[in-house]
Every structure is written in C-alpha cells, then in structure tokens.
Write an enzyme that holds these catalytic residues in place. Structure first.
Site, PDB file in Angstrom:
ATOM      1  N   LYS A  89      38.797  54.294  29.978  1.00 15.71           N
ATOM      2  CA  LYS A  89      38.652  54.022  31.410  1.00 15.71           C
ATOM      3  C   LYS A  89      40.033  53.890  32.046  1.00 15.71           C
ATOM      4  CE  LYS A  89      34.737  51.379  32.906  1.00 15.71           C
ATOM      5  NZ  LYS A  89      34.198  50.012  33.006  1.00 15.71           N
TER       6      LYS A  89
HETATM    7  C1  E4P Z   1      31.611  49.412  35.248  1.00 13.58           C
HETATM    8  O1  E4P Z   1      31.944  50.181  34.369  1.00 13.58           O
HETATM    9  C2  E4P Z   1      32.184  48.099  35.452  1.00 13.58           C
HETATM   10  O2  E4P Z   1      32.455  47.557  34.197  1.00 13.58           O
HETATM   11  C3  E4P Z   1      31.289  47.110  36.130  1.00 13.58           C
HETATM   12  O3  E4P Z   1      30.025  47.639  36.445  1.00 13.58           O
HETATM   13  C4  E4P Z   1      31.942  46.370  37.246  1.00 13.58           C
HETATM   14  O4  E4P Z   1      31.028  45.470  37.781  1.00 13.58           O
HETATM   15  P1  E4P Z   1      31.414  44.260  38.738  1.00 13.58           P
HETATM   16  O5  E4P Z   1      31.584  44.804  40.116  1.00 13.58           O
HETATM   17  O6  E4P Z   1      30.247  43.356  38.630  1.00 13.58           O
HETATM   18  O7  E4P Z   1      32.683  43.677  38.208  1.00 13.58           O
END
Ligand code: E4P
Length: 244
Positions: A89
C-alpha cells in the site's frame, strides 16, 4: 473478490476465513497499532508472514511506513519478499501533497513487478490517475468521503466507469466502512471489493428475525422428538387411510 477484511487480528481473520467469506486482508499502520503490533517493522513482518500464510493465495495489503521516495521503494521491495501474496500500500501523495508517490507506484508495478494498492483516496479523479499509473488496487475511502459531506456512491460509479471504459486493470476497493449497509451499497454501486471491519461482518450475518425463526424451528423439532411411538403409529395410520 467482493469481501476483504480490514484487520491485522489473526483470530478475527481465521474466524471469517473458516466461514469461506474472505477474499483478502487489508491493513494500515493505524490498524496494526490498534491490533497491538508495536515492535516496528520486525513485528510487522512477523504478523504479515503469519497472515499471508493463513490466507494464501488471497492478497494481504501492507502499507509502507515512510514517504521518502527511496525508502518507499526499498520497503515495498522488502515486503514482497516476505510472501508471494503481499500487496504494497502506498498513499496517492505525501502528507503535504508530495507527488513522488505516483512515480513510486508506477515503477513498482511496471519495473519491479510489485502489486500496489494505492490508498487514502477520496475522489474518482485520484483513483483514475492511480489506475493509469498501473495500480492493481485503488482504495477509495468511502466512509471518509461521506464524513466530508460528499456522496461516495458517485465517486465509486465514476471510478468504475473510467476503469471499464479505458480498460484499466485496477480493482476498486471501497474502504473506511462506517455501517453494515455500506457493503452491499458500495458493491452494487460498482466497487469490485469492500474491505470491512470485523464487527460489521458479524452484523451482516445476524438478523433478529432470523434468530426468532431459528428458535421456532428448534422448539418445534424438540416437540416432534417428544412424540411417542403410539403417536407416530396413529399418524401413519391416518395417512394410510387418507390415501385410500
Ligand atoms: C483501507 O484499506 C483502510 O485500511 C481503511 O479502510 C481505512 O479506514 P478508516 O477510514 O476507518 O481509517
């Protein structure tokens, strides 16, 4: 693909894996911290190797922990050595809008054969450019988009239209779930995948009226078992007579 779990917790991952409803796992530094992974990259590696083994061949997304170009490249190339099913990522840009991230994403995908999940995106235009750069996954933070007062459904639709129209390989991950209904809502809007926090998966399965119905079935099954041999014989006789 459909459902990924947004968690670094082995027990939660195993639980839903045994049910056959998971097709991948996503994490980020905030999730890993919440799940107690505090020993720097060594501990991230131990956890990632374990999760990747558990879910193989489904993908596990692990996020780089730096925004310096060379360090992002080095970390990404190290992560993919941990297991074949690791996806790296990388955020669409840096904390102050630094643009090197797209260069990193493009080089990782095209030059180093690393699968990249471009993350922290809030709009179709960001997702489109990430997909153009060669990303395997584009993560649209739908819950955060809605929190800002915009409608993420429109962003999902536009992203999907562009990906299909220009024949791009990227799959849309709708992320940042905030409610149980997000999953079906976002998938039907065009997301290829929703990554969901574990508590909402429980909530998707359990329904109060299903509970009541199952209770009724079990109670009636128990009553039926209490029937005597004579009851059963007389039922059979009645059935026989009704056929004559
Ligand atoms: C996605 O890959 C992220 O890890 C995640 O959904 C982020 O979510 P949040 O907005 O609750 O931090």
């Amino acid at each position: 693909m459909a459902i990924f779990i947004d968690s670094g917790n082995i027990k939660e991952i195993e639980k839903f894996l045994r049910m056959g409803i998971l097709r991948g796992v996503t994490t980020n530094p905030t999730i890993l911290l919440k799940d107690g992974i505090k020993g720097g990259l060594d501990e991230v590696r131990t956890q990632a190797v374990e999760i990747a083994r558990l879910i193989y061949p489904c993908p596990l997304s692990i996020e780089v922990t730096t925004n310096q170009k060379n360090k992002m490249m080095a970390q990404a190339r190290e992560f993919v050595r941990w297991a074949d099913n690791i996806v790296v990522k990388v955020t669409i840009h840096g904390p102050d809008g630094e643009l090197e991230n797209l260069e990193v994403i493009h080089a990782l995908e095209e030059k180093y054969d690393v699968r990249v999940n471009v993350t922290a995106m809030m709009s179709a235009q960001q997702c489109f450019l990430a997909a153009m750069a060669g990303a395997t996954y584009v993560s649209l933070f739908c819950g955060r988009v809605n929190n800002m007062g915009y409608n993420c459904i429109e962003e999902i639709r536009k992203t999907r239209k562009l990906i299909d129209e220009y024949n791009l390989k990227a799959k849309i991950i709708a992320a940042s779930t905030r409610e149980i209904l997000n999953v079906v809502e976002w998938l039907t809007a065009g997301a290829h995948i929703v990554t969901i926090v574990p508590k909402f998966l429980d909530g998707m399965i359990i329904h109060p009226y299903t509970k009541e119905t199952v209770k009724q079935f079990l109670a009636d099954a128990a009553k039926a078992e209490e029937l005597t041999v004579e009851d059963l014989a007389s039922r059979a006789q009645k059935l026989e007579l009704s056929r004559v």
